[in-house]
Design an enzyme around this catalytic site. Structure first.
Site, PDB file in Angstrom:
ATOM      1  N   ARG A 282     -11.405  15.161   5.798  1.00  0.00           N
ATOM      2  CA  ARG A 282     -11.924  13.820   5.528  1.00  0.00           C
ATOM      3  C   ARG A 282     -11.736  12.992   6.799  1.00  0.00           C
ATOM      4  O   ARG A 282     -10.650  12.522   7.095  1.00  0.00           O
ATOM      5  CB  ARG A 282     -11.177  13.204   4.337  1.00  0.00           C
ATOM      6  N   HIS A 286      -9.483   7.422   2.958  1.00  0.00           N
ATOM      7  CA  HIS A 286      -9.716   7.825   1.569  1.00  0.00           C
ATOM      8  C   HIS A 286     -10.806   6.959   0.940  1.00  0.00           C
ATOM      9  O   HIS A 286     -11.734   7.459   0.324  1.00  0.00           O
ATOM     10  CB  HIS A 286      -8.414   7.714   0.783  1.00  0.00           C
ATOM     11  N   TYR A 295      -0.569   7.566   7.813  1.00  0.00           N
ATOM     12  CA  TYR A 295      -0.044   8.875   7.431  1.00  0.00           C
ATOM     13  C   TYR A 295      -0.638  10.042   8.217  1.00  0.00           C
ATOM     14  O   TYR A 295      -0.301  11.199   7.939  1.00  0.00           O
ATOM     15  CB  TYR A 295      -0.248   9.110   5.927  1.00  0.00           C
TER      16      TYR A 295
END
Length: 386
Positions: A282, A286, A295
């Site tokens: 990805r 998100h 992260y």
């Protein structure tokens, strides 16, 4: 394992000249057919028996690439519409488009697709009008399209519930004697949910024609795969349920088409359910509400950008003489037309009807809903009168 499952797996294994155990286990190495630079992989050790795949037909490759170009433009346009306030949220699949278009390309008209919230490109590739596919993300009261008309489940944010819906649809089709294949899409995060276990176990026990297609994009929002499982791969989970599993490069459109085309054929022929794991990434956050820099490192993103499925496929087709500048321009023009359709459709203001809150809850409204609807009507009438 039920007798029906044993027969289906045995027959499938026999067709490849391997044991049922070898049939169920994924290949030792990731199935990949085109490298990052767009070159066809032909050197190296011979593929394991049962895990060798022919290159799809040229016309199938070009059609899939056309969808890939359109899919990338859909992702970019939808991300822009979120920034403009025309959609409440958009889970982009930028970088995962090869998975999306490959699964839609391998299904026949009567087959079913059950997507996740991130699978807009697959939904549109399946034939759902772009604006209808995006209606749910602008915050409307309905899903935007009729699932039965397009054989596509509604995108929704609850995690993994679509796998149970897919298994139910496959079971119903089997009971009706229909020649239907169902593909259920999910991410790596979904494999940590109880619904994942229930769906795979039910499909295996009842020998249902379902492909569970896991797009492993390495993160369940902010949780990396290593914190979700220590299995050799997600595809290895299949053998525990008595079904076959396979791993494929999710950024290699040629390999995806090859694996999924054969998978659909096997499942339709009675081999039982199948779990396919596509390793992808990805690229964007998100959703627009997520800060991915908290992260993951930028170096990791850059590494996956070099594996971009659109650039890889374009290089492969150009190198083979199947794609020239004129055809590329035609595909890009079609992509711009889809983007314009999205802009025009989502820029139109929608006037909601408050009574829709009550219109589609029950076939026969309950007394409480009838009372609440009447109360709302009175309040709206007073407001208009004042």
């Amino acid at each position: 394992m039920s007798e029906d499952n044993r027969i289906g797996i045995t027959d499938a294994a026999r067709s490849f000249g391997i044991t049922p155990e070898d049939y169920m286990l994924p290949a030792r190495d990731l199935i990949q057919m085109v490298d990052q630079e767009g070159g066809l992989l032909g050197a190296g050790p011979s593929p394991e028996p049962g895990h060798d795949y022919p290159v799809p037909a040229d016309e199938d490759l070009l059609e899939a690439y056309r969808r890939l170009v359109v899919g990338r433009r859909i992702n970019d346009q939808n991300s822009a519409l979120v920034r403009q306030g025309r959609m409440a949220v958009y889970p982009s699949s930028h970088g995962q488009e090869a998975c999306q278009v490959a699964v839609a390309a391998c299904l026949e008209e009567g087959d079913w697709l059950f997507p996740t919230y991130r699978d807009t490109v697959a939904v549109i590739s399946r034939g759902v009008p772009p604006v209808e596919a995006m209606t749910v993300f602008r915050g409307d009261w309905h899903g935007g399209y009729h699932p039965g008309k397009h054989q596509v489940g509604i995108q929704s944010t609850p995690l993994t519930t679509q796998l149970l819906h897919a298994v139910g649809a496959a079971h119903a089709a089997r009971l009706r004697g229909e020649d239907t294949v169902v593909v259920a899409l999910c991410g790596d995060g979904a494999t940590s949910e109880g619904d994942f276990h229930e769906a795979l176990n039910f499909a295996a026990v009842f020998h249902l024609p379902v492909i569970f297609f896991v797009q492993n994009n390495q993160y369940a929002i902010s949780v990396p795969l290593a914190r979700q499982t220590v299995a050799p791969s997600l595809a290895h989970k299949a053998v525990g349920y008595g079904m076959a599993g396979e791993r494929v490069d999710g950024n290699d459109l040629v390999a995806l088409l090859a694996v999924l085309e054969r998978g659909v054929r096997l499942v339709r022929g009675g081999a039982g359910p199948l779990l396919v794991e596509a390793q992808t990434y990805r690229i964007q956050a998100h959703t627009n509400a997520d800060d991915a820099t908290r992260y993951r490192e930028d170096a990791e993103v850059q590494e996956w950008l070099a594996k971009d499925p659109v650039k890889r496929m374009r290089a492969y087709l150009t190198g083979r003489g199947l794609l020239d500048d004129g055809l590329q321009a035609r595909f890009e023009q079609e992509a711009e037309q889809v983007a314009a359709e999205l802009r025009d459709g989502l820029n139109q203001e929608v006037t909601p009807d408050p009574q829709d809150l009550f219109a589609h809850v029950y076939t026969v409204p309950t007394p409480q809903l009838t009372e609440q609807a009447a109360q709302l009507s009175e309040e709206l009438a007073r407001e208009e009168a004042s």
